[in-house]
Design an enzyme around this catalytic site. Structure first.
Site, PDB file in Angstrom:
ATOM      1  N   HIS A 177       1.442   5.453  -1.791  1.00  0.00           N
ATOM      2  CA  HIS A 177       0.995   6.568  -2.647  1.00  0.00           C
ATOM      3  C   HIS A 177       2.221   7.204  -3.291  1.00  0.00           C
ATOM      4  O   HIS A 177       3.129   7.642  -2.576  1.00  0.00           O
ATOM      5  CB  HIS A 177       0.257   7.625  -1.817  1.00  0.00           C
ATOM      6  CG  HIS A 177      -0.978   7.090  -1.164  1.00  0.00           C
ATOM      7  ND1 HIS A 177      -2.222   7.169  -1.750  1.00  0.00           N
ATOM      8  CD2 HIS A 177      -1.164   6.437   0.009  1.00  0.00           C
ATOM      9  CE1 HIS A 177      -3.119   6.592  -0.964  1.00  0.00           C
ATOM     10  NE2 HIS A 177      -2.498   6.139   0.117  1.00  0.00           N
ATOM     11  N   ASP A 180       1.370   2.717   3.526  1.00  0.00           N
ATOM     12  CA  ASP A 180       0.516   3.889   3.320  1.00  0.00           C
ATOM     13  C   ASP A 180       1.351   5.175   3.300  1.00  0.00           C
ATOM     14  O   ASP A 180       0.868   6.230   3.713  1.00  0.00           O
ATOM     15  CB  ASP A 180      -0.596   3.986   4.378  1.00  0.00           C
ATOM     16  CG  ASP A 180      -1.728   4.902   3.925  1.00  0.00           C
ATOM     17  OD1 ASP A 180      -1.793   5.239   2.732  1.00  0.00           O
ATOM     18  OD2 ASP A 180      -2.537   5.298   4.783  1.00  0.00           O
ATOM     19  N   HIS A 208       0.865  -1.206   0.000  1.00  0.00           N
ATOM     20  CA  HIS A 208       0.000   0.000   0.000  1.00  0.00           C
ATOM     21  C   HIS A 208       0.894   1.247   0.000  1.00  0.00           C
ATOM     22  O   HIS A 208       1.482   1.588   1.019  1.00  0.00           O
ATOM     23  CB  HIS A 208      -0.890   0.004   1.239  1.00  0.00           C
ATOM     24  CG  HIS A 208      -1.874   1.136   1.282  1.00  0.00           C
ATOM     25  ND1 HIS A 208      -3.181   0.971   1.680  1.00  0.00           N
ATOM     26  CD2 HIS A 208      -1.757   2.461   0.992  1.00  0.00           C
ATOM     27  CE1 HIS A 208      -3.819   2.114   1.627  1.00  0.00           C
ATOM     28  NE2 HIS A 208      -2.968   3.054   1.222  1.00  0.00           N
ATOM     29  N   HIS A 260     -10.782   1.139   1.949  1.00  0.00           N
ATOM     30  CA  HIS A 260     -10.496   2.144   2.971  1.00  0.00           C
ATOM     31  C   HIS A 260     -11.665   2.027   3.941  1.00  0.00           C
ATOM     32  O   HIS A 260     -12.779   2.450   3.627  1.00  0.00           O
ATOM     33  CB  HIS A 260     -10.407   3.543   2.359  1.00  0.00           C
ATOM     34  CG  HIS A 260     -10.104   4.599   3.375  1.00  0.00           C
ATOM     35  ND1 HIS A 260      -8.898   5.255   3.442  1.00  0.00           N
ATOM     36  CD2 HIS A 260     -10.844   5.064   4.404  1.00  0.00           C
ATOM     37  CE1 HIS A 260      -8.918   6.095   4.462  1.00  0.00           C
ATOM     38  NE2 HIS A 260     -10.097   6.003   5.064  1.00  0.00           N
ATOM     39  N   HIS A 278      -4.736  -0.550   5.909  1.00  0.00           N
ATOM     40  CA  HIS A 278      -4.298   0.206   7.097  1.00  0.00           C
ATOM     41  C   HIS A 278      -5.268   0.059   8.268  1.00  0.00           C
ATOM     42  O   HIS A 278      -5.896   1.038   8.696  1.00  0.00           O
ATOM     43  CB  HIS A 278      -4.052   1.687   6.779  1.00  0.00           C
ATOM     44  CG  HIS A 278      -5.050   2.342   5.850  1.00  0.00           C
ATOM     45  ND1 HIS A 278      -6.401   2.329   6.080  1.00  0.00           N
ATOM     46  CD2 HIS A 278      -4.872   3.030   4.703  1.00  0.00           C
ATOM     47  CE1 HIS A 278      -7.006   2.988   5.113  1.00  0.00           C
ATOM     48  NE2 HIS A 278      -6.089   3.416   4.262  1.00  0.00           N
ATOM     49  N   LYS A 331      -9.694  -0.416  -5.636  1.00  0.00           N
ATOM     50  CA  LYS A 331      -9.739   0.234  -4.325  1.00  0.00           C
ATOM     51  C   LYS A 331     -11.084   0.909  -4.110  1.00  0.00           C
ATOM     52  O   LYS A 331     -11.535   1.711  -4.939  1.00  0.00           O
ATOM     53  CB  LYS A 331      -8.617   1.278  -4.249  1.00  0.00           C
ATOM     54  CG  LYS A 331      -8.564   2.079  -2.947  1.00  0.00           C
ATOM     55  CD  LYS A 331      -7.932   1.286  -1.820  1.00  0.00           C
ATOM     56  CE  LYS A 331      -7.990   2.012  -0.485  1.00  0.00           C
ATOM     57  NZ  LYS A 331      -6.930   2.972  -0.276  1.00  0.00           N
TER      58      LYS A 331
HETATM   59  O1  DOR Z   1      -3.652   9.570   5.635  1.00  0.00           O
HETATM   60  C1  DOR Z   1      -3.964   9.203   4.524  1.00  0.00           C
HETATM   61  N1  DOR Z   1      -3.406   9.733   3.429  1.00  0.00           N
HETATM   62  N2  DOR Z   1      -4.906   8.270   4.399  1.00  0.00           N
HETATM   63  C2  DOR Z   1      -5.403   7.921   3.220  1.00  0.00           C
HETATM   64  O2  DOR Z   1      -6.273   7.084   3.176  1.00  0.00           O
HETATM   65  C3  DOR Z   1      -4.944   8.572   1.982  1.00  0.00           C
HETATM   66  C4  DOR Z   1      -3.626   9.156   2.151  1.00  0.00           C
HETATM   67  C5  DOR Z   1      -3.288  10.135   1.049  1.00  0.00           C
HETATM   68  O3  DOR Z   1      -3.467   9.795  -0.114  1.00  0.00           O
HETATM   69  O4  DOR Z   1      -2.828  11.226   1.365  1.00  0.00           O
HETATM   70 ZN    ZN Z   2      -3.466   5.007   1.519  1.00  0.00          ZN
END
Ligand code: DOR
Ligand code: ZN
Length: 352
Positions: free
Chosen positions: A15, A247, A13, A136, A174, A99
């Site tokens: 980003h 995450d 997971h 989520h 998460h 997702k």
């Molecule tokens: O804290 C987070 N940031 N939780 C999420 O689900 C998305 C993530 C983000 O993309 O910034």
């Molecule tokens: Zn995330």
């Protein structure tokens, strides 16, 4: 000297964003991990197989020469997702999973699913073809207390969904509560859960220690200590349903240190060191490889990585932030601190 050698891990997971941020963060993840599930909450989101294929190319182009890393792409489900494009993308190897962001749950989730009823046909198709659903797990009704959003999601959305789709394979992303850990254990044959470093390292006190700590604010938000302890127990249990998912969620410093700051902890520079710190505290280093390198591939029906990496219990360099050209910087987890573990010098060299 304590050394720990284990199969090269994967991040289930992460980003990466796009543009300049992507250029800086992809190499950091690829340094430590062989594969990563890349989240699709860009603006605009990754909603079609064509979007995902193009995004994957941008990620591969950001890799330093010689680095072997495989981005695993996900589809952002909306009320209007086209099941045939989704399944074709899965069967062609473009999508690994889809997702589910409940609308307005987190960063760039405005296009998320407004009601699970809208995607029943999509979920039926995913179950039929064995495509995992990543959730989520937070309800977004305003009257629900922020700290209870996960439990309400389990009761009101997840449990009915699992009943209605008895063969659908689901990852609760998460997890942050004892309830999250328990529900995953109740469906051992078809559920998995990722656990972040921050939810193992900290509880909600840390967000308010001596003042407001925006760089520890993420969603789902840090919970009480009893939940942190339940997550530590789950991660170090050796049970195959729990696996590593950082995450890591980069936001520029000024967007976090703001009157309405963004949610996300940026952990890519120190993810393995952070998890090792927790496993060492729990006297569970013998369970680390299962969590970091074996359980995720088992869930996703992929082979584990063959290469090995070695980390050593010797303080490394002080963690610094990541400058994004002229746009600002990303504040890393452990910024200004010296983690107790570090990679052995040659372990993370390209091609090793
Ligand atoms: O804290 C987070 N940031 N939780 C999420 O689900 C998305 C993530 C983000 O993309 O910034
Ligand atoms: Zn995330």
């Amino acid at each position: 000297m304590t050394n720990l050698t284990f199969r090269r891990p994967d991040d289930w997971h992460v980003h990466f964003r796009d543009g300049a941020v992507l250029q800086h963060v992809v190499p950091l993840t690829a340094r430590q991990f062989a594969r990563a599930i890349v989240m699709p909450n860009l603006a605009p989101p990754v909603t079609t197989a064509a979007d995902a294929a193009a995004y994957r190319e941008r990620i591969l182009a950001a890799l330093p020469p010689g680095v072997d890393f495989q981005p695993l792409m996900t589809c952002y489900l909306t009320d209007h997702t086209d099941a045939s494009d989704l399944i074709a993308g899965f069967r062609d190897g473009i999508f690994t999973a889809a997702k589910l962001y409940p609308a307005h749950a987190t960063t760039n989730s405005a296009h998320g699913v407004s009601s699970i009823d809208k995607i029943q046909a999509v979920l039926d198709a995913m179950a039929e073809f064995g495509m995992p659903l990543l959730v989520h797990g937070e309800i977004t009704r305003r009257e629900v207390d922020l700290f209870d959003r996960e439990k309400y999601f389990i009761d009101e959305v997840l449990t009915p969904l699992l009943r209605r789709h008895p063969t659908l394979r689901v990852v609760m992303e998460h997890i942050t509560t004892e309830d999250g850990a328990q529900v995953v254990a109740s469906y051992p044959e078809r559920m998995g859960a990722t656990i972040t470093p921050q939810h193992l390292l900290y509880n909600r006190n840390a967000m308010f220690e001596g003042g407001l700590r925006p760089h520890l604010y993420c969603l789902p938000v840090l919970k009480r200590r009893k939940h942190q302890l339940a997550l530590r127990k789950a991660a170090t249990s050796g049970l195959s349903n729990y696996f590593l998912g950082t995450d890591s969620a980069p936001h520029l410093r000024h967007l976090k240190e703001a009157s309405c700051g963004c949610a996300g902890v940026f952990s890519a520079p120190v993810a393995i060191e952070a998890y090792l710190h927790v496993f060492a505290e729990e006297n569970a280093l013998d369970k680390f490889e299962a969590f970091a390198s074996l359980n995720g591939p088992t869930f996703y029906k992929m082979a584990p990585n063959e290469e090995r990496v070695t980390y050593t219990l010797t303080p490394g360099e002080t963690v610094s932030n990541v400058k994004i050209d002229d746009a600002g910087e990303l504040v890393s987890l452990f910024s200004g601190e010296t983690p107790s573990w570090r990679a052995l010098a040659d372990a993370l060299e390209p091609g090793k």
